[in-house]
Design a protein around this motif. Structure first.
Motif, short mmCIF file in Angstrom:
data_model
loop_
_atom_site.label_atom_id
_atom_site.label_comp_id
_atom_site.label_asym_id
_atom_site.label_seq_id
_atom_site.Cartn_x
_atom_site.Cartn_y
_atom_site.Cartn_z
N PRO A 111 0.80 -1.23 0.00
CA PRO A 111 0.00 0.00 0.00
C PRO A 111 0.83 1.27 0.00
O PRO A 111 0.32 2.33 -0.37
N ARG A 112 2.12 1.18 0.39
CA ARG A 112 2.92 2.40 0.52
C ARG A 112 4.15 2.43 -0.37
O ARG A 112 5.02 3.28 -0.18
N ALA A 113 4.26 1.51 -1.36
CA ALA A 113 5.51 1.49 -2.11
C ALA A 113 5.37 0.92 -3.52
O ALA A 113 4.59 -0.01 -3.76
N THR A 114 6.14 1.49 -4.43
CA THR A 114 6.43 0.88 -5.72
C THR A 114 7.58 -0.11 -5.51
O THR A 114 8.46 0.11 -4.68
N GLU A 115 7.56 -1.20 -6.27
CA GLU A 115 8.59 -2.23 -6.14
C GLU A 115 9.31 -2.42 -7.47
O GLU A 115 8.67 -2.50 -8.52
N VAL A 116 10.63 -2.51 -7.42
CA VAL A 116 11.42 -2.87 -8.60
C VAL A 116 12.16 -4.16 -8.27
O VAL A 116 12.91 -4.22 -7.29
N LEU A 117 11.91 -5.21 -9.05
CA LEU A 117 12.40 -6.56 -8.76
C LEU A 117 13.43 -6.98 -9.78
O LEU A 117 13.24 -6.80 -10.99
N ALA A 118 14.54 -7.56 -9.30
CA ALA A 118 15.60 -8.07 -10.17
C ALA A 118 15.80 -9.56 -9.91
O ALA A 118 15.93 -9.99 -8.75
N VAL A 119 15.80 -10.36 -10.97
CA VAL A 119 16.00 -11.80 -10.84
C VAL A 119 17.49 -12.09 -10.75
O VAL A 119 18.27 -11.68 -11.62
N ILE A 120 17.90 -12.81 -9.71
CA ILE A 120 19.29 -13.15 -9.50
C ILE A 120 19.61 -14.56 -10.00
O ILE A 120 20.65 -14.80 -10.59
N GLU A 121 18.68 -15.47 -9.78
CA GLU A 121 18.81 -16.84 -10.26
C GLU A 121 17.45 -17.37 -10.67
O GLU A 121 16.44 -17.03 -10.04
N GLY A 122 17.40 -18.19 -11.72
CA GLY A 122 16.17 -18.87 -12.09
C GLY A 122 15.30 -18.10 -13.07
O GLY A 122 15.74 -17.14 -13.70
N GLU A 123 14.06 -18.55 -13.18
CA GLU A 123 13.09 -17.98 -14.10
C GLU A 123 11.79 -17.69 -13.37
O GLU A 123 11.33 -18.51 -12.57
N LEU A 124 11.21 -16.55 -13.63
CA LEU A 124 9.95 -16.16 -12.98
C LEU A 124 8.95 -15.67 -14.00
O LEU A 124 9.30 -14.98 -14.95
N TYR A 125 7.69 -16.03 -13.78
CA TYR A 125 6.56 -15.43 -14.49
C TYR A 125 5.95 -14.43 -13.52
O TYR A 125 5.53 -14.80 -12.42
N VAL A 126 5.93 -13.15 -13.91
CA VAL A 126 5.47 -12.10 -13.00
C VAL A 126 4.38 -11.28 -13.66
O VAL A 126 4.23 -11.27 -14.88
N GLY A 127 3.62 -10.57 -12.82
CA GLY A 127 2.59 -9.70 -13.40
C GLY A 127 1.92 -8.84 -12.35
O GLY A 127 2.07 -9.06 -11.14
N PHE A 128 1.21 -7.83 -12.85
CA PHE A 128 0.38 -7.00 -11.98
C PHE A 128 -0.91 -6.64 -12.70
O PHE A 128 -1.00 -6.72 -13.93
N VAL A 129 -1.92 -6.26 -11.92
CA VAL A 129 -3.25 -5.94 -12.43
C VAL A 129 -3.56 -4.49 -12.12
O VAL A 129 -3.32 -4.03 -10.99
N THR A 130 -4.09 -3.77 -13.10
CA THR A 130 -4.43 -2.37 -12.87
C THR A 130 -5.64 -2.25 -11.96
O THR A 130 -6.38 -3.20 -11.72
N SER A 131 -5.86 -1.04 -11.46
CA SER A 131 -7.09 -0.74 -10.74
C SER A 131 -8.27 -0.79 -11.71
O SER A 131 -8.09 -0.94 -12.92
N ASN A 132 -9.48 -0.67 -11.19
CA ASN A 132 -10.68 -0.77 -12.03
C ASN A 132 -10.65 0.25 -13.16
O ASN A 132 -10.42 1.44 -12.92
N LEU A 133 -10.88 -0.20 -14.39
CA LEU A 133 -10.86 0.68 -15.54
C LEU A 133 -12.24 1.28 -15.79
O LEU A 133 -13.27 0.69 -15.41
N ASN A 134 -12.26 2.43 -16.44
CA ASN A 134 -13.54 3.02 -16.85
C ASN A 134 -14.26 2.06 -17.77
O ASN A 134 -13.68 1.53 -18.72
N GLY A 135 -15.52 1.79 -17.48
CA GLY A 135 -16.28 0.84 -18.27
C GLY A 135 -16.15 -0.58 -17.77
O GLY A 135 -16.75 -1.50 -18.32
N GLY A 136 -15.39 -0.77 -16.70
CA GLY A 136 -15.26 -2.10 -16.11
C GLY A 136 -13.98 -2.80 -16.57
O GLY A 136 -13.41 -2.50 -17.61
N GLY A 137 -13.54 -3.75 -15.78
CA GLY A 137 -12.37 -4.54 -16.13
C GLY A 137 -11.11 -4.07 -15.44
O GLY A 137 -11.03 -2.97 -14.90
#
Length: 225
Positions: A111-137
């Motif tokens: 709730p209080r921070a932006t995050e910047v992530l760096a992969v050191i070892e391995g493989e990651l599938y990452v993602g984020f979801v936006t807040s509610n969009l105008n018109g839904g979704g």
């Protein structure tokens, strides 16, 4: 005309004071957190300068992997103001995240921070979801990351990381708060104490109340240490 100019000047001054009401940066070299103080402020009060030591700015242990033998297969080792008192008022912190194969850092927000992530070892599938969009979704942004790749999660948005590789994965992340906070979505919704009414959750998720009751009876892992 003079009255109009005076009003404009007063409005400009009021606007300027509102903008400057919150300091954009520390007003001294540092403010080491005094966790023993009984004074309640937004953050921590400052330790007396004479009592400050080098250890207040020090933390060890990020070289050691976290324990991923839990239900989600991940462990977050935190280095924020609660571990490093010298971070108080400086607006930054750090975490190490370890992932077992198929390990997940579950959908959560800071709730209080932006995050910047760096992969050191391995493989990651990452993602984020936006807040509610105008018109839904809500729009989903995802990326497959490898060693050396970096990804940003904007402040307050739900995000996740999943180990898609066959070996352990490691990531380090910087956060733009001395105390970013974390809200793990499933834990907050189904593991709150006391529990949220199953009538509320059944209607919100459009499922049967028996399923809600079953979910609330599960053990919800906190992978933050």
């Amino acid at each position: 005309m003079a009255v109009k100019l005076l009003l404009i000047a007063l409005l400009a001054l009021a606007s300027s004071n509102a903008i400057l009401a919150s300091d954009p940066s520390p007003l001294q070299d540092f403010c080491v957190a005094d966790r023993n103080s009984k004074i309640s402020v937004n953050g921590f009060p400052c330790k007396n300068m004479d009592d400050v030591k080098a250890e207040d700015f020090f933390f060890c242990g990020l070289d050691r992997p976290g324990n991923t033998t839990n239900n989600v297969g991940s462990a977050v080792t935190q280095a924020n103001v609660n571990q490093i008192p010298g971070l108080n008022t400086l607006g930054v912190s750090l975490v190490r995240i370890d992932y077992a194969p198929n390990g997940l850092n579950p959908p959560h927000t800071h709730p209080r921070a932006t995050e910047v992530l760096a992969v050191i070892e391995g493989e990651l599938y990452v993602g984020f979801v936006t807040s509610n969009l105008n018109g839904g979704g809500n729009r989903l942004f995802t990326k497959n990351l490898r060693k050396g790749d970096v990804f940003v999660f904007p402040q307050g948005l739900i995000h996740f990381q999943f180990n898609t590789g066959k070996t352990n994965a490691i990531a380090f992340a910087g956060l733009s708060s001395q105390n970013p906070g974390v809200i793990t979505i499933a834990n907050a919704v189904f593991g709150s104490r006391p529990p949220i009414s199953d009538d509320v959750l059944a209607k919100a998720f459009q499922v049967d109340k028996n399923l809600v009751d079953w979910l609330q009876a599960q053990f919800w892992t906190d992978n933050n240490y």
